[in-house]
Design a protein around this motif. Sequence first.
Motif, PDB file in Angstrom:
ATOM      1  N   ASN A   1      14.017  32.560  70.304  1.00 43.27           N
ATOM      2  CA  ASN A   1      12.607  32.219  70.155  1.00 43.27           C
ATOM      3  C   ASN A   1      12.433  31.050  69.190  1.00 43.27           C
ATOM      4  O   ASN A   1      11.605  30.159  69.406  1.00 43.27           O
TER       5      ASN A   1
ATOM      6  N   THR B   1       2.098  28.584  66.814  1.00 43.99           N
ATOM      7  CA  THR B   1       3.321  29.392  66.869  1.00 43.99           C
ATOM      8  C   THR B   1       4.108  29.250  65.575  1.00 43.99           C
ATOM      9  O   THR B   1       4.624  30.237  65.032  1.00 43.99           O
TER      10      THR B   1
ATOM     11  N   ARG C   1       6.492  35.715  73.501  1.00 40.03           N
ATOM     12  CA  ARG C   1       5.431  35.154  74.344  1.00 40.03           C
ATOM     13  C   ARG C   1       5.021  33.781  73.840  1.00 40.03           C
ATOM     14  O   ARG C   1       4.996  32.806  74.602  1.00 40.03           O
ATOM     15  N   GLU C   2       4.710  33.701  72.557  1.00 43.16           N
ATOM     16  CA  GLU C   2       4.208  32.438  72.005  1.00 43.16           C
ATOM     17  C   GLU C   2       5.282  31.347  72.028  1.00 43.16           C
ATOM     18  O   GLU C   2       4.996  30.191  72.355  1.00 43.16           O
TER      19      GLU C   2
ATOM     20  N   SER D   1       7.898  31.096  74.048  1.00 42.10           N
ATOM     21  CA  SER D   1       8.146  30.664  75.424  1.00 42.10           C
ATOM     22  C   SER D   1       6.982  29.835  75.958  1.00 42.10           C
ATOM     23  O   SER D   1       7.180  28.875  76.703  1.00 42.10           O
ATOM     24  N   MET D   2       5.758  30.203  75.592  1.00 41.27           N
ATOM     25  CA  MET D   2       4.599  29.402  75.997  1.00 41.27           C
ATOM     26  C   MET D   2       4.689  27.992  75.410  1.00 41.27           C
ATOM     27  O   MET D   2       4.421  27.002  76.102  1.00 41.27           O
TER      28      MET D   2
ATOM     29  N   LYS E   1       5.051  24.795  77.816  1.00 38.57           N
ATOM     30  CA  LYS E   1       3.958  23.827  77.860  1.00 38.57           C
ATOM     31  C   LYS E   1       4.387  22.455  77.339  1.00 38.57           C
ATOM     32  O   LYS E   1       4.070  21.422  77.946  1.00 38.57           O
TER      33      LYS E   1
ATOM     34  N   GLN F   1      11.289  30.729  81.143  1.00 41.25           N
ATOM     35  CA  GLN F   1      10.176  30.896  80.199  1.00 41.25           C
ATOM     36  C   GLN F   1       9.013  31.638  80.865  1.00 41.25           C
ATOM     37  O   GLN F   1       8.400  32.526  80.261  1.00 41.25           O
ATOM     38  N   ARG F   2       8.720  31.287  82.102  1.00 39.26           N
ATOM     39  CA  ARG F   2       7.629  31.971  82.817  1.00 39.26           C
ATOM     40  C   ARG F   2       7.962  33.447  83.022  1.00 39.26           C
ATOM     41  O   ARG F   2       7.087  34.314  82.933  1.00 39.26           O
TER      42      ARG F   2
ATOM     43  N   ILE G   1       7.415  35.219  79.678  1.00 43.17           N
ATOM     44  CA  ILE G   1       5.988  35.379  79.409  1.00 43.17           C
ATOM     45  C   ILE G   1       5.411  36.484  80.279  1.00 43.17           C
ATOM     46  O   ILE G   1       4.646  37.350  79.805  1.00 43.17           O
TER      47      ILE G   1
ATOM     48  N   THR H   1       6.154  39.926  78.962  1.00 48.25           N
ATOM     49  CA  THR H   1       5.408  40.362  77.779  1.00 48.25           C
ATOM     50  C   THR H   1       4.041  40.936  78.174  1.00 48.25           C
ATOM     51  O   THR H   1       3.388  41.584  77.351  1.00 48.25           O
ATOM     52  N   TYR H   2       3.631  40.712  79.415  1.00 44.55           N
ATOM     53  CA  TYR H   2       2.396  41.300  79.924  1.00 44.55           C
ATOM     54  C   TYR H   2       2.656  42.537  80.784  1.00 44.55           C
ATOM     55  O   TYR H   2       1.778  43.012  81.507  1.00 44.55           O
TER      56      TYR H   2
END
Length: 377
Positions: free
Chosen positions: A236, A298, A312-313, A315-316, A320, A367-368, A371, A374-375
């Motif tokens: 991370n 982050t 999550r953060e 990888s986002m 991005k 990464q997607r 993420i 994590t949901y």
Amino acid sequence: MTPDLTDEQRAFAAAVADFCHREAGTREQRDALAPDGGRHSQPLYRKMADLGYLGAGLPEAYGGSGGGAVELCLFLEETGKALAPIGGFATSIIVAGAYERFGTEEQKKQILGGIAAGAVESISMSEPGAGSDVAALSCRAEERDGEWLINGQKTWCSNAHIADHILLVARTSGSGHQGLTMFNVPTDAPGLTIRGIDTMGGKEVNDLYFTDCVLPTSAVVGEVGNGWKQLMAGLNFERLVLAALMLGTAERAFDDTLAYVKERTQFGRPIGTFQALRHRLADLATELTCVKLLVYQTAELVDANPGTLFPREASMAKLKATEFAKAMALEGMQMMGGYGYATEYGMEQILRASVISTVYGGTSEIQRDIIGKTYGL
């Protein structure tokens, strides 16, 4: 819009930017510092070390400044924006995290102190048959007569050819994620051969061949067989490092594009005044601001919650920043026309650097996937 920085942090960022402008502000300077497709200039790197810049994010006990993730991101952003040829820093600071968390005191002094003083470090995970699937690693380390014997091949190892050591992830037992171990391998170790891989991005990645490479027991980093968990603790942070670097790269692409469309005249007016380009620049500026806020949010989370993972953060931010840097470079090349393709203007260099960023450190697809998980998906 910029993050909420302290006066000290702003002064640090300004000092790094000023140094890069003086020392590597032109294409001619950068080519002289790192000729023949090189991505790293050790003389420039040493100057940064002497000024204390490479210690951003490292503990004071080992020669660092004691700063946190925000300071580190500021350094990465500014050097990325300046296209400073210090390609060895990103892998070095990623490696530093593993030694800080799991290394012995002697290893910390050697590696962390070395990085602060200007040493380059590398990390090797990927193999010909194991990229995103780290569980498929087969490079093997066997314990024999109080030593470790390493055999196997690694690939895509960034900066091994300029590094002092390689943080090697090898299999010591079992299969899958079990039985992986980290080793501190000097790059001049007998039995290790480093062979460069030519790429469109220049000379930065390598194949590694281990043939009866002998290491002492003190080369183990952390616990034998616990390498997977140790890797997960640092991935991370690695993604935040890469996100900050690509944020700076994207900013450079945007700034160069904006300057060009303001100066380039066609049909009697600057091309940036045409609505087709003006609206595209507006959208890109908005996206760039979003990337910057995400990266520093982050970093602030990391500093406020030491030891906490933010999959999550992180990888986002990595997803991005890298995807936007690639898109920004492509847009810049399109708006600059033929000049975007010419080495004189540098957009082609930015494109080469940004295209690969969506692959290393975990692909955008990975990464997607992270993420999504994590949901609860």
